[in-house]
Design a protein around this motif. Structure first.
Motif, PDB file in Angstrom:
ATOM      1  N   SER A 204       0.831  -1.212   0.000  1.00 36.79           N
ATOM      2  CA  SER A 204       0.000   0.000   0.000  1.00 36.79           C
ATOM      3  C   SER A 204       0.864   1.260   0.000  1.00 36.79           C
ATOM      4  CB  SER A 204      -0.921  -0.001   1.221  1.00 36.79           C
ATOM      5  OG  SER A 204      -1.776  -1.122   1.209  1.00 36.79           O
ATOM      6  N   GLN A 231      -6.039   3.668   1.982  1.00 32.53           N
ATOM      7  CA  GLN A 231      -5.754   2.231   1.947  1.00 32.53           C
ATOM      8  C   GLN A 231      -4.624   1.880   2.917  1.00 32.53           C
ATOM      9  OE1 GLN A 231      -7.309  -0.179   0.789  1.00 32.53           O
ATOM     10  NE2 GLN A 231      -5.850  -1.895   0.755  1.00 32.53           N
ATOM     11  N   ARG A 440      -7.117  -4.994  -2.489  1.00 29.80           N
ATOM     12  CA  ARG A 440      -8.008  -5.465  -1.428  1.00 29.80           C
ATOM     13  C   ARG A 440      -8.350  -6.940  -1.620  1.00 29.80           C
ATOM     14  NH1 ARG A 440     -11.644  -0.013  -2.068  1.00 29.80           N
ATOM     15  NH2 ARG A 440     -10.350   1.338  -0.721  1.00 29.80           N
TER      16      ARG A 440
END
Length: 471
Positions: A204, A231, A440
């Protein structure tokens, strides 16, 4: 002479027919069920009908786990409590068994006394006008002749109580071993999830750095940077709860080893790589289940206890015959004590028969008979529950393996998808939302893979626990 022998034989036969209660017959725990799963897709590691090792946890090939279980077995307070209960039941059995043998006691006494001149005879011959000395000593014996087997049934019930306590201790031992394995394997699962989460934090942050570079180049927007920052924060937010769960499991293991909280922290906070499970998992034979599971053995012992208690209740209806006797010396002068003239003795039987008890004896008999029926039903329920637990554990073990295999492929494909999405984002072919979506999905599949791996090992622990361990 022959007639006398026939009379004795007939008397012995009549007495044996009046034995209180009935002899206990162990039940059969056979069940017509499939011991091993055969339907559907087969997993790599599968149960095999072969003897279980006493140290069943060594199937995980983890020296630290073996060390923890050994230390928990030696230090567990629950196990020590169960051991003291077993010692208590054995001592109680010894007390009851003493009724089968004669009771002999010795006594020696001296008394300075004076009797009433108007009451009972004065042994001094002075009609209560002066005090006298009385020396008294000897042996007393007492023995109940157990013609009807009542005392025998009491000892039998005490033996069954010892068996209940023995299998209670075995159950505690199995629970300590299984709980130690469960907490340790869950700890390793949490640590694997922590490693996956930290890996995704790095991914991330790389995506965030890429978004900032593209923003400075004028090919990205503030929205991309904000989504990338969100995120990073979302994944980082998983860490505190995972670390708290890790600390909780370390403390749980410390408690099992009778240690203070955080005692094992240094030893357990370094994750180790899990060894693959063997292809064949020994699970024993169906015919051995009733001999191995502590709860089934305990339920059988409770049936035995209930049956023996019925015999004790029936024995209370029969006469009790007691032989008692004493022999000793008694004199008014110490010089005469122990002489032939000061001797005394008495011997003879005593018989007592209950005539009217207000229904107490019959009520007790009905109570014991009802308890015997309850014990039989509980035994049946325990056996059925055992088969259910085994079948559920085997199914869960197989399902977790198959799920893990599918999730492993999902993780690989999501890694490829994330790399492709990032390259396309660099080239401006897709927006940052596509990168976030794939990222994700990768995190979710990785966590599911770790969870399925942990579930697989926990299912194996549950399987061995349901099988009664390696006893």
């Amino acid at each position: 002479m022959m007639r006398q022998g026939l009379t004795v034989s007939a008397l012995a036969l009549a007495l044996s027919a009046c034995q209180a209660g009935h002899d206990f017959q162990p039940p059969k725990a056979d069940a017509q069920v499939d011991w091993l799963p055969t339907q559907g897709e087969q997993a790599v590691s599968h149960p095999q009908a072969s003897p279980i090792k006493e140290r069943w946890w060594e199937v995980f090939n983890d020296p630290l786990l073996s060390s923890l279980i050994d230390r928990a077995t030696a230090a567990s307070l629950d196990l020590k409590i169960a051991t003291t209960r077993l010692e208590q039941s054995r001592s109680a059995r010894q007390v009851v068994a003493g009724d089968q043998l004669p009771s002999v006691s010795a006594g020696l006494g001296y008394q300075r006394a004076r009797n009433s001149g108007e009451g009972l005879n004065d042994p001094s011959g002075n009609s209560g006008k002066s005090a006298f000395n009385l020396w008294d000593g000897g042996l007393d014996a007492f023995w109940e002749i157990d013609l009807w087997g009542r005392v025998k049934r009491e000892v039998e019930a005490a033996d069954a109580t010892v068996a209940v306590a023995e299998n209670d201790r075995r159950g505690v031992l199995l629970s300590v071993q299984a709980e130690t394995a469960r907490d340790y394997l869950q700890l390793r699962g949490v640590q694997d999830t922590l490693a996956v989460t930290r890996e995704n934090i790095d991914v991330s942050r790389n995506s965030l750095a890429l978004s900032k570079v593209r923003l400075n180049s004028g090919v990205a927007t503030d929205l991309d940077v904000a989504e990338a920052s969100a995120q990073v924060a979302t994944v980082e937010a998983r860490i505190p709860l995972l670390e708290q769960r890790q600390a909780q499991l370390v403390n749980a293991l410390s408690l099992l080893l009778a240690q203070q909280p955080r005692t094992l922290q240094t030893e357990l906070l370094h994750a180790t790589e899990r060894a693959p499970l063997p292809e064949a998992i020994p699970v024993g034979l169906p015919s051995e289940l009733a001999r191995r599971r502590p709860d089934i053995r305990q339920a059988e012992a409770r049936m035995h206890l209930a049956a023996a208690s019925v015999g004790v209740a029936e024995g209370d209806f029969y006469p009790r015959i007691v032989l008692s006797g004493n022999v000793g010396f008694q004199s008014l002068q110490l010089a005469d004590f122990g002489s032939w003239g000061s001797r005394n003795f008495g011997i003879g039987p005593q018989l007592s028969l209950p005539i009217f008890e207000g229904g107490r004896l019959r009520g007790m008999l009905h109570l014991r008979q009802a308890q015997e029926q309850e014990a039989a039903l509980n035994y049946q329920k325990t056996v059925l529950r055992a088969w259910q637990e085994i079948d559920d554990s085997m199914s869960l073990y197989k399902a977790s393996q198959l799920q893990q295999h599918k999730l492993e492929n999902a993780v690989q494909q999501n890694r490829i998808a994330l790399g492709t999405a990032r390259e396309q984002y660099k080239a401006g072919a897709v927006d940052f939302v596509s990168v976030l979506t794939v990222q994700r999905a990768l995190l979710a599949s990785q966590e599911q893979f770790v969870d399925s791996s942990t579930a697989q090992t926990l299912a194996l622990v549950g399987l061995y626990r349901s099988l009664g361990g390696g006893f």
